[in-house]
Design a protein around this motif. Structure first.
Motif, short mmCIF file in Angstrom:
data_model
loop_
_atom_site.label_atom_id
_atom_site.label_comp_id
_atom_site.label_asym_id
_atom_site.label_seq_id
_atom_site.Cartn_x
_atom_site.Cartn_y
_atom_site.Cartn_z
N ARG A 120 58.46 94.77 27.66
CA ARG A 120 59.16 93.47 27.81
C ARG A 120 59.23 93.12 29.29
O ARG A 120 59.54 93.97 30.13
CB ARG A 120 60.56 93.51 27.22
CG ARG A 120 61.40 92.25 27.52
CD ARG A 120 62.67 92.20 26.71
NE ARG A 120 62.35 91.94 25.30
CZ ARG A 120 63.27 91.88 24.34
NH1 ARG A 120 64.54 92.10 24.64
NH2 ARG A 120 62.92 91.62 23.11
N LEU A 128 58.65 87.75 28.00
CA LEU A 128 57.40 88.08 27.31
C LEU A 128 57.52 89.47 26.71
O LEU A 128 57.85 90.44 27.40
CB LEU A 128 56.23 88.05 28.31
CG LEU A 128 54.87 88.52 27.77
CD1 LEU A 128 54.35 87.55 26.72
CD2 LEU A 128 53.87 88.66 28.92
N ASP A 129 57.26 89.57 25.38
CA ASP A 129 57.19 90.85 24.68
C ASP A 129 55.74 91.16 24.34
O ASP A 129 55.03 90.28 23.82
CB ASP A 129 58.03 90.81 23.41
CG ASP A 129 59.51 90.79 23.68
OD1 ASP A 129 60.00 91.70 24.38
OD2 ASP A 129 60.20 89.85 23.22
N LEU A 130 55.31 92.39 24.62
CA LEU A 130 53.94 92.80 24.34
C LEU A 130 53.92 94.05 23.48
O LEU A 130 54.81 94.91 23.60
CB LEU A 130 53.18 93.08 25.65
CG LEU A 130 52.95 91.91 26.61
CD1 LEU A 130 52.27 92.42 27.88
CD2 LEU A 130 52.14 90.81 25.96
N GLY A 144 51.44 89.52 21.53
CA GLY A 144 52.50 89.09 22.43
C GLY A 144 53.31 87.95 21.86
O GLY A 144 52.87 87.23 20.96
N SER A 174 53.59 83.03 20.00
CA SER A 174 52.88 84.27 19.65
C SER A 174 51.38 84.15 19.92
O SER A 174 50.80 83.06 19.82
CB SER A 174 53.11 84.59 18.17
OG SER A 174 54.48 84.75 17.90
#
Length: 203
Positions: A120, A128-130, A144, A174
């Motif tokens: 994150r 942004l979350d990956l 993501g 997304s």
């Protein structure tokens, strides 16, 4: 049959305006004045009404605005450039908030995401979350979710080894990239006003 003299004819609007604005030559002006001196109420009323209209129009006119004042007024309405949170063309570095490779997930979280590595980042006021997951011996997938206003207008630029890919998030923010080379990842996110660069991610 006796001809009607020109000075006995009624004044039309054009002649009356020329008379009021002093555009007639001396002989024509004398003829108009002579006609108005006769008992012709219609022409006198026409000249009076037109005179009131001209006076109203003149009173509505403003004098010339000084140049300096005009420039200041125009400047008020000149659109100003929207300040970039990333300071113009300089890429801002995203801040890593979480990395499951160094901060292990709970057992319940591991069961829900499997062996995927989760990260994150904070990008100014956005996040942004990956998820990174090995697909095979030499490839991986990147999933993501970018949280920002109008996320779909941003570009996500991913460089992995010799490959460079550009993708746009969907309306939910997304995006997915499959079959990326198993190599260090360099990511950039940008729109018209902001640019962010993530620290290099080792697979």
């Amino acid at each position: 049959m006796k001809q009607t003299k020109s000075h006995d004819r009624h004044l039309d609007t054009s002649a009356a305006l020329d008379f009021l604005e002093q555009r007639l030559n001396a002989p024509d002006r004398a003829r108009v004045e002579e006609h108005l001196g006769r008992p012709c109420a219609a022409c006198r009323e026409r000249v009076r009404a037109l005179g009131e209209i001209l006076a109203t129009m003149r009173s509505d006119r403003f004098g010339e605005v000084p140049r300096a004042l005009h420039e200041r007024a125009v400047a008020v309405f000149v659109p100003t450039a929207k300040p970039s949170l990333a300071r113009g063309v300089v890429d801002a570095i995203a801040e890593l908030l979480f990395d499951s490779s160094t901060q292990p997930l709970t057992a319940a979280a591991r069961r829900s995401v499997g062996e995927a590595r989760r990260l994150r980042f904070k990008l100014g006021t956005h996040s942004l979350d990956l998820e990174l997951e090995r697909e095979g011996v030499s490839t991986l997938s990147l999933r993501g979710r970018f949280v920002a206003p109008d996320a779909q207008l941003w570009s996500v630029i991913v460089e992995a080894g010799p490959e460079r890919r550009v993708i746009h998030p969907d309306a939910t923010g997304s995006f997915v990239l499959d079959n990326l080379p198993l190599a260090p990842l360099a990511l950039q996110l940008r729109d018209a006003d902001e640019r962010f660069r993530l620290p290099t991610i080792e697979p």
